[in-house]
Scaffold this active site. Structure first.
Site, mmCIF file in Angstrom:
data_model
loop_
_atom_site.group_PDB
_atom_site.id
_atom_site.type_symbol
_atom_site.label_atom_id
_atom_site.label_comp_id
_atom_site.label_asym_id
_atom_site.label_seq_id
_atom_site.Cartn_x
_atom_site.Cartn_y
_atom_site.Cartn_z
ATOM 1 N N ASP A 144 0.833 -1.205 0.000
ATOM 2 C CA ASP A 144 0.000 0.000 0.000
ATOM 3 C C ASP A 144 0.871 1.260 0.000
ATOM 4 O O ASP A 144 1.854 1.343 0.742
ATOM 5 C CB ASP A 144 -0.854 -0.045 1.277
ATOM 6 C CG ASP A 144 -1.956 0.991 1.300
ATOM 7 O OD1 ASP A 144 -2.847 0.915 0.444
ATOM 8 O OD2 ASP A 144 -1.922 1.875 2.176
ATOM 9 N N GLU A 147 1.651 -0.618 -5.006
ATOM 10 C CA GLU A 147 0.616 0.371 -5.269
ATOM 11 C C GLU A 147 1.324 1.719 -5.224
ATOM 12 O O GLU A 147 1.551 2.285 -4.159
ATOM 13 C CB GLU A 147 -0.493 0.340 -4.210
ATOM 14 C CG GLU A 147 -1.660 1.228 -4.631
ATOM 15 C CD GLU A 147 -2.198 2.195 -3.588
ATOM 16 O OE1 GLU A 147 -3.260 2.784 -3.812
ATOM 17 O OE2 GLU A 147 -1.562 2.376 -2.525
HETATM 18 C C1 GLC Z 1 -4.233 2.984 -0.659
HETATM 19 C C2 GLC Z 1 -5.462 2.125 -0.524
HETATM 20 C C3 GLC Z 1 -6.593 2.978 -0.091
HETATM 21 C C4 GLC Z 1 -6.251 3.592 1.248
HETATM 22 C C5 GLC Z 1 -4.942 4.345 1.191
HETATM 23 C C6 GLC Z 1 -4.415 4.641 2.553
HETATM 24 O O1 GLC Z 1 -4.371 3.908 -1.669
HETATM 25 O O2 GLC Z 1 -5.690 1.442 -1.714
HETATM 26 O O3 GLC Z 1 -7.789 2.267 -0.022
HETATM 27 O O4 GLC Z 1 -7.268 4.465 1.642
HETATM 28 O O5 GLC Z 1 -3.936 3.591 0.549
HETATM 29 O O6 GLC Z 1 -3.960 3.465 3.171
#
Ligand code: GLC
Length: 542
Positions: free
Chosen positions: A204, A267
């Site tokens: 994340d 991500e």
């Molecule tokens: C990422 C996740 C999202 C979350 C954010 C903070 O973007 O996919 O859902 O709110 O991180 O952890």
């Protein structure tokens, strides 16, 4: 075929959003036993792996992306025994399991943050997070001008006068990755889940862990799409700092000591593509989500360019490209593509907003998915897209839980519309989501028609279309293939991947298939004289 060591180069990975996938105990919130019971459905769909959004102990201020204990399961979702059972069942069915790792921030209920609150400024407990004194004579101004991705300021002040950084919700304090103790702890968390047998981690906010050392001011809105900086703006000091890479190199070393291969998926909302490719160099992560592809508007030229750009950036570092159209943070593509206004509708759709054309959206979504699954590389699906599920675009505001809604002062509806529990059985309570008529977000009545049991074995249904597509993709090993474009009219996009031709017509004039083509799949029926209508993708042998 790929060897077991590099399965991740070509796999189709299905995202499970645990809150909304399947509810075993009937409390209206999905859970691990619910997932375990439904894994055979995913095997039957034909995916290779699943990725689960966080199910760890959490106060759920950001739907579990606020982790209070990385080594335990939130009681809403079950317990560690349920996680073991889920992993065992997946293994039995030949499905790999990727779990979510949230290293940028913890929950404010994490024991470390509680200790930090109780400790004095300058203490080792505070050094695990990013605490600073404020600006101005009495320190009452935040340490810098950053804003939170969810809206509002990125700093919160404590009674003792110090401030802490939270790039997301106030309940998600950012960790200090300059602190070796933080690094050690996450290596240990990785080992914990690796030893349980997970096949990898979706990391994340992978582009956020290191902040520019002076925490320089940044006058632009906090956007997770850090790479998409406004014209003329300097690089954002909170995203994509070079220092993140040594963290992933260390993690990769750890993962390399496990057999068969375990993977890391970034991500990272980073652009341009060659900046993102740095995350998937041979000694770092295995994959990164291709968000540049996800946000591309519907059109032949734009899609061809993004496919080329991202494929060549990845090829330059020897990494596969990934493809993704939907996830739990964006408007579902069956709704997103139902707009023709040139906007990406990234921040959700509210009941008073212009509404998408549902039929157009679904038609294009089916075409887009067929196109995506024909591309070489690894593809991600988001639960429900195989049913053609739209966004819930008329969700009453009272139900909204996404912190974006409150923090943006009710200007951005946020992400709840893509997180509504999915329909399995048209005539059951909660459409078979659980045994009771309970669902943490209300399901629109019209969702009965999307239920799995209305689509299974129904020729032409979106579910059967996905199933045939996934089967053919595997038979022809398209994930490991090579793409070559065909010369086509401007509104048509066509490529060959091995012995399969994938053609999408974006224009209103029906498109011709090459002479002698044998159609294997089509997202909608062809014209009577065998041409491809607008917003349709065809797979053929030619
Ligand atoms: C990422 C996740 C999202 C979350 C954010 C903070 O973007 O996919 O859902 O709110 O991180 O952890």
């Amino acid at each position: 075929m790929s060897s077991p060591r590099d399965w991740w180069r070509s796999d189709v990975i299905y995202q499970i959003y645990p809150r909304s996938f399947a509810d075993n105990d009937g409390d209206g919130m999905g859970d691990l036993p619910g997932i375990t019971a439904r894994l055979t459905d995913l095997r039957d769909l034909g995916v290779d792996a699943v990725w689960l959004s966080p199910f760890y102990k959490s106060p759920q201020h950001d739907a579990g992306y606020d982790v209070a204990d990385y080594r335990s399961v939130d009681p809403r979702f079950g317990d560690l025994g349920d996680a073991d059972k889920m992993l065992a069942e997946a293994k039995q069915l030949g499905l790999k399991v990727i779990v979510d790792l949230v290293p940028n921030h913890t929950s404010s209920e994490h024991v470390w943050f509680q200790e930090a609150l109780a400790a004095a400024p300058g203490s080792p407990e505070r050094e695990r997070y990013i605490f600073r004194d404020g600006r101005g004579a009495d320190g009452s101004e935040p340490p810098n001008s950053w804003t939170s991705v969810f809206g509002g300021p990125a700093w919160e002040r404590l009674d003792d006068g110090q401030w802490y950084l939270h790039l997301f919700d106030v309940s998600q304090p950012d960790l200090n990755w300059g602190n070796p103790e933080v690094r050690e702890e996450f290596l240990s968390i990785l080992r914990f889940w690796l030893d349980k047998g997970v096949d990898g981690f979706r990391v994340d906010v992978a582009h956020g862990l290191i902040k520019e050392a002076t925490l320089a001011d940044w006058e632009y809105a906090g956007e997770i799409l850090g790479g998409l900086t406004p014209e003329g703006a300097p690089p954002p000091p909170m995203w994509d700092q070079d220092g993140v890479h040594e963290i992933y190199r260390q993690w990769r070393e750890l993962l390399n000591s496990y057999e068969p291969a375990r993977i890391l998926v970034a991500e990272a909302w980073v652009q341009p593509a060659d900046r993102l490719a740095r995350y998937v160099r041979p000694d770092e992560m295995h994959q990164a989500f291709n968000f540049e592809y996800l946000v591309t508007l519907w059109g032949a030229d734009a899609i061809r360019k993004v496919v080329d750009r991202t494929s060549s950036a990845n090829a330059a570092v020897g990494a596969p490209t990934t493809w993704v159209l939907s996830n739990h943070d964006v408007v579902r593509h069956a709704s997103r593509l139902g707009f023709s206004d040139g906007k990406d509708h990234r921040n959700g759709i509210g009941v008073d907003d212009p509404q998408p054309d549902a039929a157009l959206g679904l038609r294009r979504a089916r075409a887009a998915s067929l196109q995506m699954l024909g591309l070489p590389g690894s593809a991600y699906l988001y639960q429900g897209e195989e049913l053609g599920l739209p966004e819930h675009t008329t969700l009453p505001d009272d139900f909204r839980e996404d912190p974006t809604w409150e923090r943006s002062g009710h200007t951005e509806p946020g992400r709840d519309g893509c997180r509504v529990p999915i329909p399995w059985e048209a005539d059951s309570p909660s459409f078979g989501f659980g045994p009771a008529d309970a669902s943490w977000l209300p399901q629109p009545a019209a969702w009965a028609e999307y239920a799995l049991d209305r689509q299974r074995d129904v020729p032409g249904s979106t579910y059967e279309l996905y199933r045939s597509t996934l089967r053919l993709r595997k038979e022809h090993d398209l994930g490991n293939g090579t793409l070559s474009w065909l010369d086509t009219p401007a509104d048509v996009l066509a490529f060959r991947n091995g012995d399969i031709l994938v053609l999408t017509n974006f224009g209103d004039a029906p498109a011709e298939l090459p002479l002698g083509s044998r159609v294997l799949l089509s997202s909608e029926p062809l014209t009577e004289d065998g041409k491809v209508p607008q917003d349709v993708t065809v797979w053929a042998r030619a």
